[in-house]
Design a protein around this motif. Structure first.
Motif, short mmCIF file in Angstrom:
data_model
loop_
_atom_site.label_atom_id
_atom_site.label_comp_id
_atom_site.label_asym_id
_atom_site.label_seq_id
_atom_site.Cartn_x
_atom_site.Cartn_y
_atom_site.Cartn_z
N LEU A 331 0.83 -1.21 0.00
CA LEU A 331 0.00 0.00 0.00
C LEU A 331 0.86 1.26 0.00
O LEU A 331 0.44 2.29 -0.55
CB LEU A 331 -0.93 -0.01 1.21
CG LEU A 331 -2.06 1.03 1.23
CD1 LEU A 331 -2.88 0.97 -0.04
CD2 LEU A 331 -2.94 0.84 2.45
N ARG A 332 2.06 1.21 0.57
CA ARG A 332 2.93 2.39 0.59
C ARG A 332 3.36 2.80 -0.82
O ARG A 332 3.77 3.95 -1.04
CB ARG A 332 4.16 2.15 1.47
CG ARG A 332 5.05 1.03 1.00
CD ARG A 332 6.23 0.82 1.95
NE ARG A 332 6.98 -0.39 1.61
CZ ARG A 332 6.67 -1.60 2.04
NH1 ARG A 332 5.63 -1.77 2.85
NH2 ARG A 332 7.40 -2.65 1.68
N SER A 335 0.03 5.19 -3.08
CA SER A 335 -0.50 6.34 -2.34
C SER A 335 -1.77 6.91 -2.97
O SER A 335 -2.64 7.42 -2.27
CB SER A 335 0.56 7.43 -2.22
OG SER A 335 1.05 7.81 -3.51
N ASP A 337 -4.16 5.31 -4.02
CA ASP A 337 -5.30 4.45 -3.70
C ASP A 337 -5.74 4.53 -2.25
O ASP A 337 -6.80 4.01 -1.89
CB ASP A 337 -4.96 2.99 -4.03
CG ASP A 337 -4.65 2.77 -5.50
OD1 ASP A 337 -5.12 3.59 -6.31
OD2 ASP A 337 -3.95 1.81 -5.81
N ILE A 338 -4.93 5.15 -1.39
CA ILE A 338 -5.21 5.10 0.05
C ILE A 338 -6.55 5.75 0.37
O ILE A 338 -7.39 5.15 1.08
CB ILE A 338 -4.07 5.77 0.84
CG1 ILE A 338 -2.80 4.91 0.74
CG2 ILE A 338 -4.46 5.96 2.31
CD1 ILE A 338 -1.58 5.54 1.37
N ALA A 342 -9.91 3.97 1.80
CA ALA A 342 -10.43 4.41 3.10
C ALA A 342 -11.89 4.83 2.99
O ALA A 342 -12.73 4.47 3.83
CB ALA A 342 -9.58 5.54 3.64
N LEU A 368 -3.98 9.82 6.94
CA LEU A 368 -4.05 8.57 6.17
C LEU A 368 -2.94 8.50 5.14
O LEU A 368 -2.32 7.44 4.94
CB LEU A 368 -5.41 8.47 5.47
CG LEU A 368 -6.62 8.13 6.33
CD1 LEU A 368 -7.92 8.41 5.57
CD2 LEU A 368 -6.59 6.66 6.75
N LEU A 369 -2.67 9.61 4.50
CA LEU A 369 -1.67 9.64 3.43
C LEU A 369 -0.24 9.65 3.98
O LEU A 369 0.69 9.25 3.28
CB LEU A 369 -1.88 10.87 2.54
CG LEU A 369 -3.15 10.87 1.69
CD1 LEU A 369 -3.34 12.22 1.01
CD2 LEU A 369 -3.10 9.76 0.65
N TRP A 373 1.53 2.35 6.49
CA TRP A 373 0.66 1.18 6.46
C TRP A 373 1.43 -0.13 6.26
O TRP A 373 1.26 -0.82 5.25
CB TRP A 373 -0.43 1.33 5.37
CG TRP A 373 -1.28 2.53 5.59
CD1 TRP A 373 -1.27 3.67 4.87
CD2 TRP A 373 -2.25 2.71 6.63
NE1 TRP A 373 -2.17 4.57 5.39
CE2 TRP A 373 -2.79 4.00 6.48
CE3 TRP A 373 -2.71 1.90 7.68
CZ2 TRP A 373 -3.76 4.52 7.33
CZ3 TRP A 373 -3.68 2.42 8.52
CH2 TRP A 373 -4.20 3.70 8.35
N ASN A 376 -0.63 -2.96 5.38
CA ASN A 376 -1.28 -2.82 4.08
C ASN A 376 -2.79 -2.64 4.17
O ASN A 376 -3.27 -2.01 5.11
CB ASN A 376 -0.88 -4.01 3.19
CG ASN A 376 0.60 -3.96 2.85
OD1 ASN A 376 1.06 -3.05 2.19
ND2 ASN A 376 1.35 -4.93 3.35
N ILE A 377 -3.53 -3.19 3.21
CA ILE A 377 -4.97 -2.91 3.11
C ILE A 377 -5.72 -3.40 4.33
O ILE A 377 -6.66 -2.77 4.81
CB ILE A 377 -5.54 -3.54 1.82
CG1 ILE A 377 -4.87 -2.93 0.60
CG2 ILE A 377 -7.05 -3.33 1.73
CD1 ILE A 377 -5.18 -3.63 -0.70
N LEU A 380 -5.33 -0.87 7.04
CA LEU A 380 -6.11 0.33 6.71
C LEU A 380 -7.58 0.10 7.02
O LEU A 380 -8.25 0.96 7.62
CB LEU A 380 -5.92 0.69 5.23
CG LEU A 380 -6.80 1.82 4.69
CD1 LEU A 380 -6.50 3.12 5.41
CD2 LEU A 380 -6.61 1.98 3.18
#
Length: 480
Positions: A331-332, A335, A337-338, A342, A368-369, A373, A376-377, A380
């Motif tokens: 996920l890092r 960015s 898609d975060i 969420a 969040l950004l 993470w 990961n997902i 989140l």
């Protein structure tokens, strides 16, 4: 090879310049057609015979859009060139050029896939019309194929949320392999959505009407492995009160997903390897084997190189599983898609619990950004759900700190990772040449040694591919 015009220019005043290859052993015909093709606004290339035509198609860095092909040529004639095009999956239109008494031969080539034929001497007005029609139909077919791929992508990846380049690259790789029967090894950190990708590959494959059987390899004990994976018959051991169908047989005509394959016991690895090699299984208590038709998709977050080096994972099984590797980005690296993820998890939570619409404040979005993470997902989603539970209004102002990693999403953490990365020396990183060499080897394997398909898969010309094979000491692949 004779060439006319500029090879590199594809647009003039915003207009696309198409490349037309003229293969004819008659020099006068080549010069006349080349002259008129150029006057029509296209970029002509010429070949003196069928062999020269094939060489140009293999080695040119330019993609040809149309082929004007004479039937009667030395070395290789038009039929042999057409057979080559079909065998190597060239999909541009071919216009046959023939003497008037060779029309039955031209009709034969039409049946082999040619777009149209012209008789000598070629009428330039007729040539202009046929070229225009061939390009128009080719463009239309390409657009249809593109739209079909986009629709299929939306259909099979509808559970996967994101628009980042890293995610799109992973989806494109998955699209390339899903219609084959190659075994896929999905690599990625915990919580990145590997099972969703496995399900998507199955749903887009020819096996989509068959079962998708998911197996958690880490949860299979050595004592129960034979029974769970391959099944047993009634009375084969104490407690076997009924026949049992194992996971591999359950996946017949479908896909078996071996999750956490890196945690599989060494004894079980040997049994799975045999099932993959033979495509046969034997139930516990049975004397005969039975054939099973399955495809294997496996996933792990483990480092296989270390596991193999330490004799924790069989190298021969690894190569069976890794016919096509697919890396899912953390996920890092996504960015973009975060916030999409969420907001999706927040909306999903509100809907499931009959709540009014919930939103993040600007500070919450920034937090969040700014967090890396590591979970990961999955991490989140947990953070969003906790924030929704502990909110004081319909606007979520802050996010609770993760319990495991000890860093709050509201505390900037991304710059720490960037500092650590910048502190590494170039030798600590996986070099660009390493990535490029690996991509070539994987594409070569996927195309089963076809260099034309390998180059097309990599998005480069065949001549460029040859130079890279020399650069990376892969010359032996030229003879594959």
């Amino acid at each position: 090879m004779e060439t006319n015009g500029t090879l590199s220019a594809k647009k003039t005043s915003g207009k696309i310049r198409y490349h037309v290859l003229i293969a004819d052993d008659d020099e006068t015909s080549r010069r006349v057609m080349s002259h008129f093709v150029s006057k029509m606004g296209y970029i002509p290339h010429t070949a003196v015979d069928g062999m020269d035509c094939i060489r140009i198609l293999e080695e040119s860095d330019e993609d040809m859009h149309v082929l004007l092909l004479d039937i009667s040529m030395p070395v290789k004639d038009g039929f042999e060139v057409m057979s080559y095009l079909k065998a190597n999956h060239f999909d541009f239109p071919v216009i046959m050029v023939t003497a008037s008494n060779e029309i039955p031969l031209a009709v034969k080539c039409i049946k082999m896939g040619a777009f149209e034929y012209l008789t000598k001497p070629v009428s330039m007005d007729r040539l202009e019309i046929v070229l225009r029609n061939a390009l128009a139909e080719s463009n239309l077919q390409n657009e249809v194929i593109k739209l079909q791929k986009e629709l299929k992508s939306k259909e099979v990846f509808h559970h996967i949320i994101g628009k980042s380049e890293a995610l799109r690259d992973a989806m494109e790789q998955a699209m390339m392999v899903m219609e084959t029967d190659l075994n896929v090894l999905i690599l990625g950190e915990s919580g990145t959505g590997k099972e969703l990708f496995a399900q998507s590959i199955h749903n887009g494959s020819r096996r989509k009407k068959g079962p998708f059987v998911s197996v958690n390899c880490a949860a299979i004990s050595n004592d129960l492995a034979d029974s769970l994976l391959f099944g047993h018959v009634k009375g084969s051991f104490t407690g076997a009160n009924n026949d049992h169908t194992g996971f591999f047989e359950q996946a017949d005509k479908g896909t078996i997903f071996l999750d956490e394959i890196g945690d599989m016991n060494a004894d079980i690895q040997a049994k799975v390897l045999r099932a993959l090699q033979e495509r046969k299984i034997r139930k516990v208590g049975e004397k005969t084997e039975r054939s099973v038709d399955f495809r294997v998709i496996s996933a792990t977050n483990r480092d296989f190189s270390q596991a193999i080096m330490n004799n924790l994972f069989r190298e021969d099984l690894y190569f069976r599983l890794e016919e096509f590797p697919l890396c899912i980005p953390p996920l890092r690296d996504r960015s973009d898609d975060i916030l999409l993820l969420a907001k999706h998890f927040l909306s999903e939570f509100a809907s499931a619990n009959n709540l009014d619409s919930l939103e993040f404040s600007e500070d919450a979005k920034a937090s969040l950004l700014d967090y890396t993470w590591p979970g990961n997902i999955r991490e989140l989603k947990n953070a969003v759900q906790r924030a929704a539970v502990t909110r004081k209004s319909n606007i979520i102002e802050m996010l609770p700190a993760p319990r495991i990693h000890g860093n709050s999403p509201s505390i900037p953490a991304r710059h720490n990772q960037e500092s650590a990365e910048s502190a590494k020396t170039p030798s600590d990183l996986f070099s660009l040449d390493d990535h490029e060499r690996e991509a070539i080897v994987k594409a070569y394997g996927l195309s089963r040694g076809n260099l034309t398909k390998t180059a097309k898969m990599l998005g480069i010309g065949r001549a460029t591919l040859y130079r890279k094979l020399d650069k990376f000491s892969l010359q032996h692949l030229k003879n594959g």
